[in-house]
Design an enzyme around this catalytic site. Structure first.
Site, short mmCIF file in Angstrom:
data_model
loop_
_atom_site.label_atom_id
_atom_site.label_comp_id
_atom_site.label_asym_id
_atom_site.label_seq_id
_atom_site.Cartn_x
_atom_site.Cartn_y
_atom_site.Cartn_z
CB SER A 27 -0.90 0.03 1.23
OG SER A 27 -1.47 1.32 1.36
CG ASP B 151 -6.12 -3.22 3.08
OD1 ASP B 151 -5.07 -2.92 3.69
OD2 ASP B 151 -6.80 -2.39 2.44
N GLY B 152 -4.86 -4.72 6.11
CA GLY B 152 -4.85 -4.07 7.41
C GLY B 152 -4.05 -4.86 8.43
N GLY B 153 -2.92 -4.31 8.85
CA GLY B 153 -2.11 -4.97 9.86
C GLY B 153 -1.46 -6.25 9.40
CG MET C 71 -11.43 2.88 2.31
SD MET C 71 -9.88 2.85 3.24
CE MET C 71 -8.72 3.02 1.89
CG ASP D 27 -5.20 2.14 1.08
OD1 ASP D 27 -6.17 1.36 0.93
OD2 ASP D 27 -4.09 1.76 1.50
CG MET E 171 -11.66 -3.52 4.82
SD MET E 171 -10.09 -3.05 4.06
CE MET E 171 -9.29 -2.14 5.41
CG HIS F 269 -9.37 -0.05 -0.34
ND1 HIS F 269 -8.77 -0.33 0.87
CD2 HIS F 269 -10.70 -0.11 -0.12
CE1 HIS F 269 -9.72 -0.55 1.78
NE2 HIS F 269 -10.89 -0.41 1.20
CB SER G 215 3.24 0.06 8.53
OG SER G 215 2.14 -0.72 8.90
CG MET H 80 -8.58 6.74 3.11
SD MET H 80 -7.63 6.76 4.64
CE MET H 80 -6.81 5.17 4.53
CG HIS I 197 -3.93 -1.61 -1.59
ND1 HIS I 197 -5.02 -2.35 -1.99
CD2 HIS I 197 -4.35 -0.90 -0.51
CE1 HIS I 197 -6.05 -2.11 -1.19
NE2 HIS I 197 -5.67 -1.22 -0.29
C1 DX5 Z 1 -6.52 1.04 5.77
C2 DX5 Z 1 -6.05 0.83 4.35
C3 DX5 Z 1 -4.90 -0.09 4.24
C4 DX5 Z 1 -3.64 0.41 4.89
C5 DX5 Z 1 -2.86 -0.77 5.32
O1 DX5 Z 1 -7.62 1.86 5.76
O2 DX5 Z 1 -7.10 0.29 3.56
O3 DX5 Z 1 -4.64 -0.45 2.89
O4 DX5 Z 1 -2.84 1.20 4.06
O5 DX5 Z 1 -1.80 -0.34 6.08
P1 DX5 Z 1 -1.07 -1.30 7.11
O6 DX5 Z 1 -0.54 -2.45 6.31
O7 DX5 Z 1 -0.04 -0.44 7.71
O8 DX5 Z 1 -2.13 -1.77 8.08
ZN ZN Z 2 -6.59 -0.55 1.51
#
Ligand code: DX5
Ligand code: ZN
Length: 224
Positions: free
Chosen positions: A16, A181-183, A74, A41, A143, A72, A204, A43, A39
């Protein structure tokens, strides 16, 4: 009985760019050229409590990299902007079931634009909400954090959600990607793939420490 073997499914890695250094976007994209997808993101400060970036950044990323641009969205009522994101260089567009009253139409619109259609949902949203469009989509995104911010902790219950959707896709004989996706990082990548994921987003874990190349290596090592 066969046990699921992560090696049997070629897992795609989708770093991402939310976690990259935007002042060096071109270099940061080059640093992930051995990955499968980028990826992206987006928002809007409405659907999620944060604003990231929009069309011009996607266009810049597109110009700088041949990677598949996995966008993605959001954003509230994403159908208003599908055409614009397609024109700015998206290869795939993923929309949230919670963000539109017309998820089926949004998926059709993405396909009519000639792009890969993805559907996703927040950790608190019942999986049943995506079932009516499951046979239509090219990607399902589970997610594993509440969307809005990078660097959050993986929600462990997400593994059960991945398993359920994997079963549904297999029952349909669907070749759709099952993305998480996420963590996501070296500590849980293998578990996600064991649960049925075919595609891992990581922000990250790729960009956060000592550069994207090292981050990608750690993820690949964890999947061996
Ligand atoms: C969160 C995003 C993710 C985010 C993931 O809202 O959709 O794609 O960038 O970041 P990490 O891998 O740090 O959780
Ligand atoms: Zn994402």
């Amino acid at each position: 009985m066969t046990t699921p073997d992560p090696a049997a499914r070629r897992v795609k890695l989708a770093p991402s760019i939310l976690a990259c250094d935007f002042a060096r976007l071109g270099e940061e994209l080059r640093a992930i050229q051995s990955a499968d997808w980028a990826h992206v993101d987006v928002m809007d400060g409405q659907f999620v409590p944060n604003i990231s970036f929009g069309l011009p950044i996607l266009a810049a990323a597109r110009a700088a990299s041949p990677l598949f641009m996995d966008v993605h969205l959001m954003i509230e009522r994403p159908e208003r902007y599908l055409k614009d994101f397609a024109a700015a260089g998206a290869d795939g567009l993923t929309v949230h079931v919670e963000a539109t009253a017309h998820i089926h139409r949004a998926v059709q619109q993405i396909k009519e634009l000639g792009k890969k259609a993805g559907v996703t949902l927040n950790p608190g949203t019942p999986l049943e909400t995506l079932r009516p469009v499951l046979a239509e989509v090219d990607l399902v995104l589970i997610m594993s954090v509440n969307p809005g911010f990078g660097g959050q902790k993986f929600i462990p219950q997400s593994l059960e959600r991945i398993r359920t959707v994997r079963r549904w896709l297999d029952e349909l004989g669907s070749p759709a990607e099952l993305q998480v996706d996420g963590g996501v990082g070296a500590a849980n990548a293998r578990a996600a793939v064991h649960a049925g994921a075919s595609n891992l987003v990581a922000g990250s874990a790729v960009y956060g420490r000592d550069g994207a190349a090292a981050g990608l290596d750690r993820l690949r090592e964890a999947l061996k």
